[in-house]
Design an enzyme around this catalytic site. Sequence first.
Site, short mmCIF file in Angstrom:
data_model
loop_
_atom_site.label_atom_id
_atom_site.label_comp_id
_atom_site.label_asym_id
_atom_site.label_seq_id
_atom_site.Cartn_x
_atom_site.Cartn_y
_atom_site.Cartn_z
CB THR A 135 -3.30 -10.96 11.71
OG1 THR A 135 -3.99 -11.04 12.95
CG2 THR A 135 -4.26 -11.16 10.56
CB THR A 156 2.41 4.72 -7.78
OG1 THR A 156 1.45 3.68 -7.95
CG2 THR A 156 3.79 4.13 -7.79
CE LYS A 187 -0.37 -2.48 -3.47
NZ LYS A 187 -1.04 -3.23 -4.54
N GLY A 223 -0.43 -3.99 -16.47
CA GLY A 223 -1.83 -4.42 -16.45
C GLY A 223 -2.56 -3.98 -17.70
NE ARG A 224 -5.13 0.38 -15.56
CZ ARG A 224 -5.18 1.46 -14.80
NH1 ARG A 224 -6.25 2.22 -14.79
NH2 ARG A 224 -4.15 1.76 -14.03
CE LYS A 246 -0.16 -6.26 -9.65
NZ LYS A 246 -1.26 -5.99 -8.71
CG ASP A 293 0.00 -6.32 -5.32
OD1 ASP A 293 0.59 -6.02 -4.26
OD2 ASP A 293 -0.36 -5.48 -6.17
CG ASP A 338 -4.42 -7.27 10.54
OD1 ASP A 338 -4.47 -6.96 11.74
OD2 ASP A 338 -5.42 -7.65 9.89
#
Length: 234
Positions: A73, A120, A66, A210-211, A37, A64, A69
Amino acid sequence: MRSIVPREKIIVALDVPTKAAALELVAQLGSEISFFKIGLQLYTAEGPEIVRAVLAAGAKVFLDLKLHDIPNTVAKAVESASQLGVQMLTIHLTGGAEMIRAAIAGRKNNMSILGVTVLTSANEQTLRETGVSDKIDNHVLRLAKLGVTTGIDGVVASPHEIKMLRAEFGDQIKIVVPGIRPSWSEPGDQKRVMTPREALHAGADYLVIGRPIVTHPQPREAIARIFDELSALS
Ligand code: C5P
């Protein structure tokens, strides 16, 4: 139970500041992980070049961004993302039906468009601040229904929303889930977490992690531990 192929279900979030750091992770993990991602941090720093580089390494990309608009666009941004060749892209469902339809019309290939319902990180106070008086679950379901009726392919959901969304939509949508923490890792700022095993049992299609992997001193070891934990499932 749904069939489980853990390796294909894990998307590693390349939440690092530079192309060099991202490509180092892709090189380290590429034999184990085929989906990465790219989010706002890395995309803003490195632009579409980092997307091309990860794709050129043979991996799939979940972009990602998100998007939220005006419809025109968003349609143009979706068109650019599909031309880059990414497999999945996110838009905010709060943009409304016209924006979602424009996003879908902007797509030029079979890239999946995923909708973000309520982040979240948001709580009911956040909804109140933005004029929404409903409970979070009701609002998540309302936005997911809007997305499904306007043609999105899936949603990004909190682990605790998986069951509700599966009950409502069955296998009609992909459910992609961040907020995943193996039992041995620190939750960090993620509040309502689940282990990879729990989230797959609940019906997630993909887990975004991720982390626990990216900041681990040995990312390959983190992946191996996650696969060990999951292999008991299959
Ligand atoms: O490090 P961690 O495993 O918490 O990373 C989760 C990733 O998923 C981050 O890139 C974060 O931006 C993203 N994400 C999230 N919650 C959402 C949508 C995306 O945590 N609702």
